[in-house]
Design a protein around this motif. Structure first.
Motif, PDB file in Angstrom:
ATOM      1  N   PHE A   1      48.972 -18.598  36.591  1.00 14.84           N
ATOM      2  CA  PHE A   1      49.786 -19.515  35.791  1.00 14.84           C
ATOM      3  C   PHE A   1      49.872 -20.886  36.476  1.00 14.84           C
ATOM      4  N   LEU A   2      50.161 -20.900  37.783  1.00 21.13           N
ATOM      5  CA  LEU A   2      50.248 -22.173  38.503  1.00 21.13           C
ATOM      6  C   LEU A   2      48.918 -22.913  38.486  1.00 21.13           C
ATOM      7  N   VAL A   3      47.823 -22.196  38.773  1.00 18.82           N
ATOM      8  CA  VAL A   3      46.506 -22.837  38.772  1.00 18.82           C
ATOM      9  C   VAL A   3      46.215 -23.429  37.400  1.00 18.82           C
ATOM     10  N   ARG A   4      46.534 -22.702  36.359  1.00 23.44           N
ATOM     11  CA  ARG A   4      46.252 -23.188  35.009  1.00 23.44           C
ATOM     12  C   ARG A   4      47.146 -24.371  34.630  1.00 23.44           C
ATOM     13  N   ILE A   5      48.346 -24.433  35.167  1.00 22.38           N
ATOM     14  CA  ILE A   5      49.188 -25.628  34.981  1.00 22.38           C
ATOM     15  C   ILE A   5      48.512 -26.821  35.658  1.00 22.38           C
ATOM     16  N   PHE A   6      48.101 -26.642  36.904  1.00 25.04           N
ATOM     17  CA  PHE A   6      47.487 -27.744  37.654  1.00 25.04           C
ATOM     18  C   PHE A   6      46.164 -28.193  37.025  1.00 25.04           C
ATOM     19  N   ARG A   7      45.493 -27.303  36.343  1.00 28.07           N
ATOM     20  CA  ARG A   7      44.228 -27.642  35.676  1.00 28.07           C
ATOM     21  C   ARG A   7      44.424 -28.035  34.204  1.00 28.07           C
ATOM     22  N   ALA A   8      45.663 -28.043  33.719  1.00 32.15           N
ATOM     23  CA  ALA A   8      45.960 -28.307  32.309  1.00 32.15           C
ATOM     24  C   ALA A   8      45.140 -27.381  31.419  1.00 32.15           C
ATOM     25  N   ASP A   9      45.201 -26.088  31.728  1.00 35.76           N
ATOM     26  CA  ASP A   9      44.330 -25.097  31.104  1.00 35.76           C
ATOM     27  C   ASP A   9      45.070 -24.174  30.129  1.00 35.76           C
ATOM     28  N   PHE A  10      46.130 -24.673  29.498  1.00 37.49           N
ATOM     29  CA  PHE A  10      46.774 -23.998  28.377  1.00 37.49           C
ATOM     30  C   PHE A  10      46.659 -24.942  27.183  1.00 37.49           C
ATOM     31  N   ASP A  11      46.965 -24.453  25.981  1.00 34.32           N
ATOM     32  CA  ASP A  11      46.899 -25.327  24.803  1.00 34.32           C
ATOM     33  C   ASP A  11      47.845 -26.513  24.930  1.00 34.32           C
ATOM     34  N   GLU A  12      48.982 -26.275  25.580  1.00 30.66           N
ATOM     35  CA  GLU A  12      49.938 -27.357  25.867  1.00 30.66           C
ATOM     36  C   GLU A  12      50.710 -26.970  27.112  1.00 30.66           C
ATOM     37  N   CYS A  13      51.385 -27.948  27.688  1.00 28.48           N
ATOM     38  CA  CYS A  13      52.127 -27.697  28.925  1.00 28.48           C
ATOM     39  C   CYS A  13      53.304 -26.776  28.632  1.00 28.48           C
ATOM     40  N   PRO A  14      53.412 -25.658  29.369  1.00 33.15           N
ATOM     41  CA  PRO A  14      54.530 -24.735  29.158  1.00 33.15           C
ATOM     42  C   PRO A  14      55.874 -25.255  29.656  1.00 33.15           C
ATOM     43  N   LEU A  15      55.860 -26.311  30.466  1.00 30.11           N
ATOM     44  CA  LEU A  15      57.077 -26.797  31.119  1.00 30.11           C
ATOM     45  C   LEU A  15      57.634 -28.023  30.409  1.00 30.11           C
ATOM     46  N   GLY A  16      58.862 -28.354  30.723  1.00 32.40           N
ATOM     47  CA  GLY A  16      59.551 -29.454  30.065  1.00 32.40           C
ATOM     48  C   GLY A  16      59.165 -30.834  30.561  1.00 32.40           C
ATOM     49  N   ASP A  17      58.304 -30.933  31.536  1.00 32.40           N
ATOM     50  CA  ASP A  17      57.868 -32.206  32.097  1.00 32.40           C
ATOM     51  C   ASP A  17      56.386 -32.082  32.407  1.00 32.40           C
ATOM     52  N   LEU A  18      55.671 -33.176  32.337  1.00 32.54           N
ATOM     53  CA  LEU A  18      54.223 -33.152  32.568  1.00 32.54           C
ATOM     54  C   LEU A  18      53.836 -33.438  34.018  1.00 32.54           C
TER      55      LEU A  18
END
Length: 196
Positions: A140-157
């Motif tokens: 999950f963390l790696v995919r956040i850092f790679r922007a590898d979801f359809d959209e950011c799961p978190l409230g800030d980019l």
């Protein structure tokens, strides 16, 4: 292996990592914790990422009505309350492993016997919704850092697509603050000593 990808993006600094009595922690929580999380704790420990995300360190649950400050247990109780308020039903087994400055709760949906199969469950405070991500915490963390979801799961980019996130082990962050430095910039902290 996702932990190797994480180390490449966010190398742990010297002295990072925590030793946990996993037997005692897991006995008190009534579940084993995922292997990738244990690897994260051994390499990084209780950590902050870019002064935005905090990864929590497990402590044995006390079962007390008013426990001493143990973040993972307190945040897990909060997540259960949010679930009840939002869904009108008792939460499935949830364990919070991280929180961020947007008041998002990063959890596991800990309903399977095999902890390595637990999906990440995120309460996005801005969107006021729960979302499941069928992956482990490190992926999950790696995919956040790679922007590898359809959209950011978190409230800030702030972490979204961040190819070189800054990590600090909590004791290192505290040491820098005590030295009068902003731990995230390395610059003198103008507020140092004001709240001691």
């Amino acid at each position: 292996m996702w932990i190797d990808s994480l180390k490449a993006l966010m190398p742990p600094h010297p002295g990072a990592g925590d030793i946990v009595d996993w037997g005692g922690v897991e006995d008190s929580w009534g579940a084993e914790f995922p292997r990738d999380y244990k690897e994260f704790v051994a390499l990084y420990g209780e950590a902050g990422v870019d002064d935005y995300l905090s990864v929590l360190l497990p402590q044995p649950q006390t079962g007390e009505a008013h426990p001493p400050l143990r973040e993972m247990e307190i945040e897990t109780r909060l997540a259960e309350r949010v679930w009840l308020e939002e869904k009108g039903e008792v939460a499935p087994k949830i364990i919070v492993w991280g929180v961020d400055s947007s008041a998002d709760l990063l959890c596991w949906r800990a309903t399977q016997d095999d902890a390595d199969e637990w999906p990440v469950l995120v309460w996005n405070q801005d969107d006021a919704q729960w979302s499941d991500y069928p992956c482990g915490m490190v992926e999950f963390l790696v995919r956040i850092f790679r922007a590898d979801f359809d959209e950011c799961p978190l409230g800030d980019l702030r972490l979204w697509g961040n190819a070189s996130p800054k990590f600090l082990h909590r004791p290192e962050e505290q040491r820098l603050r005590a030295a009068g430095l902003d731990p995230w910039t390395g610059e003198p902290d103008p507020c140092a000593g004001m709240f001691a």
